[in-house]
Design a protein around this motif. Structure first.
Motif, short mmCIF file in Angstrom:
data_model
loop_
_atom_site.label_atom_id
_atom_site.label_comp_id
_atom_site.label_asym_id
_atom_site.label_seq_id
_atom_site.Cartn_x
_atom_site.Cartn_y
_atom_site.Cartn_z
N ILE A 83 0.85 -1.18 0.00
CA ILE A 83 0.00 0.00 0.00
C ILE A 83 0.89 1.23 0.00
O ILE A 83 1.80 1.34 0.83
CB ILE A 83 -0.94 0.02 1.22
CG1 ILE A 83 -1.92 -1.15 1.16
CG2 ILE A 83 -1.70 1.35 1.30
CD1 ILE A 83 -2.82 -1.25 2.39
N LEU A 84 0.63 2.16 -0.91
CA LEU A 84 1.37 3.41 -0.98
C LEU A 84 0.45 4.54 -0.51
O LEU A 84 -0.68 4.67 -0.98
CB LEU A 84 1.83 3.69 -2.41
CG LEU A 84 2.69 2.64 -3.10
CD1 LEU A 84 2.98 3.07 -4.54
CD2 LEU A 84 3.98 2.42 -2.34
N HIS A 85 0.95 5.34 0.39
CA HIS A 85 0.19 6.52 0.81
C HIS A 85 1.12 7.54 1.44
O HIS A 85 2.03 7.19 2.21
CB HIS A 85 -0.90 6.18 1.83
CG HIS A 85 -1.76 7.36 2.18
ND1 HIS A 85 -1.48 8.19 3.25
CD2 HIS A 85 -2.84 7.90 1.57
CE1 HIS A 85 -2.37 9.16 3.29
NE2 HIS A 85 -3.21 9.01 2.29
N ASP A 86 0.86 8.80 1.13
CA ASP A 86 1.63 9.89 1.73
C ASP A 86 0.74 11.13 1.72
O ASP A 86 0.41 11.65 0.66
CB ASP A 86 2.91 10.15 0.93
CG ASP A 86 3.88 11.06 1.67
OD1 ASP A 86 3.65 11.30 2.88
OD2 ASP A 86 4.87 11.50 1.06
N GLY A 87 0.30 11.56 2.89
CA GLY A 87 -0.59 12.71 2.95
C GLY A 87 -0.59 13.34 4.32
O GLY A 87 0.17 12.93 5.21
N ASP A 88 -1.44 14.34 4.51
CA ASP A 88 -1.55 14.98 5.82
C ASP A 88 -2.36 14.10 6.75
O ASP A 88 -2.76 12.98 6.40
CB ASP A 88 -2.14 16.38 5.68
CG ASP A 88 -3.56 16.39 5.10
OD1 ASP A 88 -4.24 15.34 5.12
OD2 ASP A 88 -4.00 17.46 4.62
N LEU A 89 -2.62 14.59 7.97
CA LEU A 89 -3.28 13.75 8.96
C LEU A 89 -4.71 13.40 8.54
O LEU A 89 -5.15 12.26 8.72
CB LEU A 89 -3.28 14.44 10.33
CG LEU A 89 -3.89 13.64 11.49
CD1 LEU A 89 -3.23 12.28 11.63
CD2 LEU A 89 -3.79 14.43 12.79
N THR A 90 -5.44 14.36 7.98
CA THR A 90 -6.80 14.07 7.52
C THR A 90 -6.79 12.96 6.48
O THR A 90 -7.56 11.99 6.57
CB THR A 90 -7.45 15.33 6.92
OG1 THR A 90 -7.57 16.34 7.93
CG2 THR A 90 -8.83 15.02 6.36
N GLU A 91 -5.92 13.06 5.50
CA GLU A 91 -5.83 12.05 4.45
C GLU A 91 -5.36 10.71 5.00
O GLU A 91 -5.83 9.65 4.56
CB GLU A 91 -4.89 12.54 3.35
CG GLU A 91 -5.42 13.76 2.60
CD GLU A 91 -4.34 14.48 1.80
OE1 GLU A 91 -4.70 15.22 0.87
OE2 GLU A 91 -3.14 14.31 2.12
N THR A 92 -4.47 10.75 5.98
CA THR A 92 -3.97 9.51 6.57
C THR A 92 -5.07 8.79 7.35
O THR A 92 -5.21 7.56 7.27
CB THR A 92 -2.77 9.81 7.48
OG1 THR A 92 -1.72 10.38 6.69
CG2 THR A 92 -2.25 8.54 8.15
N VAL A 93 -5.87 9.54 8.10
CA VAL A 93 -6.98 8.93 8.82
C VAL A 93 -7.97 8.32 7.83
O VAL A 93 -8.44 7.19 8.01
CB VAL A 93 -7.66 9.95 9.73
CG1 VAL A 93 -8.94 9.38 10.33
CG2 VAL A 93 -6.72 10.38 10.85
N ARG A 94 -8.30 9.04 6.78
CA ARG A 94 -9.22 8.49 5.77
C ARG A 94 -8.66 7.24 5.13
O ARG A 94 -9.40 6.30 4.80
CB ARG A 94 -9.49 9.55 4.70
CG ARG A 94 -10.39 10.70 5.16
CD ARG A 94 -10.52 11.72 4.07
NE ARG A 94 -11.40 12.83 4.46
CZ ARG A 94 -11.38 14.02 3.92
NH1 ARG A 94 -10.52 14.28 2.94
NH2 ARG A 94 -12.21 14.97 4.32
N MET A 95 -7.35 7.20 4.93
CA MET A 95 -6.72 6.04 4.31
C MET A 95 -6.99 4.76 5.10
O MET A 95 -7.03 3.65 4.55
CB MET A 95 -5.21 6.29 4.20
CG MET A 95 -4.39 5.15 3.61
SD MET A 95 -3.78 3.97 4.87
CE MET A 95 -2.68 4.98 5.83
#
Length: 328
Positions: free
Chosen positions: A13-25
């Motif tokens: 899984i690839l993901h890199d974002g701010d806290l809002t985006e990370t929680v949604r992930m």
């Protein structure tokens, strides 16, 4: 990696974002884990939220080196891709770094699945991503507004069993409490609920036997100190708790108030009912936090137009005066 791990299906899984985006992930990650029940799942991400994500039960490993890998030369990335043995790669929002890895992954056997909201995609990001995962075989291909499951951080209970630093008592909270998550000073004052309203709301909570605790990072220290100074009995925890500890507080909170900041999204994911203050003419349906309990949206052209009485009534409507939830 053990021999057993090598024999398992390998998912990246690839993901890199701010806290809002990370929680949604986390909502997508849960769906991926449910679909690949026996796979070894690795999250390749940035370093900011490793301390929280490493406790998440959806991942077997968390590697905070996404940006470093992307900086390598193309041929080095290609060699890494060939040696990775990943069967499936889910891009849940990795930006330019992910695009560089995708180019290298052409030389591997991995199936690439991109589940990222595009600029012209209408709807809430959680519903959009769930539909894109559905198109890849992980459920329905379309979700109406509010239909897709929200992120859950109930796995933080397992961490709390091993560390008393996640318990409310560690921060001096002995009875019912409500969390204030105001935006920090990086947000323009016109887009924030006035600090005087926060202090008045703290006073209202104390009169009802509920202890207010102000949470946030260093940028929220000024407002945290102000509320605690003006309202004796309010507890200023700004800058004192990391994200794992804040998630621990969220799971036992009666309620949470906040502006559209990542921390409020995390608190809602832990199970806290909440009110989100949001400025502007339009209701922020496509930005609202989502969790097991309701989040009420209070919006106005300027947040100063929202009164303390209205905020208290919203808390009452959402069940904030009910007994606090019991963590598992």
């Amino acid at each position: 990696m053990s021999a057993d791990d090598v024999s398992k299906e390998q998912v990246l899984i690839l993901h890199d974002g701010d806290l809002t985006e990370t929680v949604r992930m986390l909502a997508a990650a849960k769906a991926i884990r449910a679909h690949h029940r026996t796979a070894r799942i690795t999250l390749l991400t940035g370093p900011e939220f490793e301390g929280m994500l490493k406790h998440c039960i959806y991942f077997n490993a968390v590697e905070p080196s996404l940006r470093d890998v992307a900086k390598k030369g193309f041929f080095e990335r290609m060699k890494l891709a060939r040696a990775s043995h990943f069967d499936v790669v889910y891009d849940l929002g990795s930006g330019e770094a992910g695009q560089k890895l995708k180019g290298a992954m052409r030389f591997s056997r991995a199936r690439w699945i991109r589940a990222v909201p595009e600029p012209n995609d209408p709807g809430h990001p959680l519903d959009i991503v769930a539909g894109k995962l559905g198109a890849a075989g992980l459920g329905k291909t379309h979700y109406s507004l509010g239909e897709a499951p929200g992120p859950e951080a109930d796995w933080i209970d397992f961490v709390a069993r091993r560390s008393r630093t996640l318990e409310p008592a560690y921060f001096g909270l002995q009875n019912a409490y409500v969390l204030f998550a105001p935006a920090g000073d990086e947000v323009k004052p016109a887009y924030r609920w006035p600090k005087e309203r926060w202090a008045s709301l703290a006073h209202q909570m104390l009169q009802r036997g509920i202890e207010p605790a102000i949470v946030g990072g260093p940028s929220a220290r000024e407002i945290g100190r102000y509320i605690a100074h003006v309202t004796p009995g309010a507890r200023d925890l700004t800058g004192r708790a990391n994200l794992v500890q804040l998630a621990g507080l969220g799971r036992r909170a009666n309620f949470a108030f906040g502006e559209d900041a990542g921390l409020l999204h995390l608190l809602v994911a832990t199970g806290a009912p909440a009110v989100m203050f949001h400025p502007g003419e339009d209701a922020p349906h496509f930005r609202a936090p989502r969790g097991r309990h309701p989040t009420l949206l209070m919006h106005a052209p300027t947040l100063a137009q929202i009164s303390v009485a209205e905020a208290v009534q919203a808390m009452r409507f959402a069940g904030g005066f009910a007994p606090a939830p019991e963590a598992a």
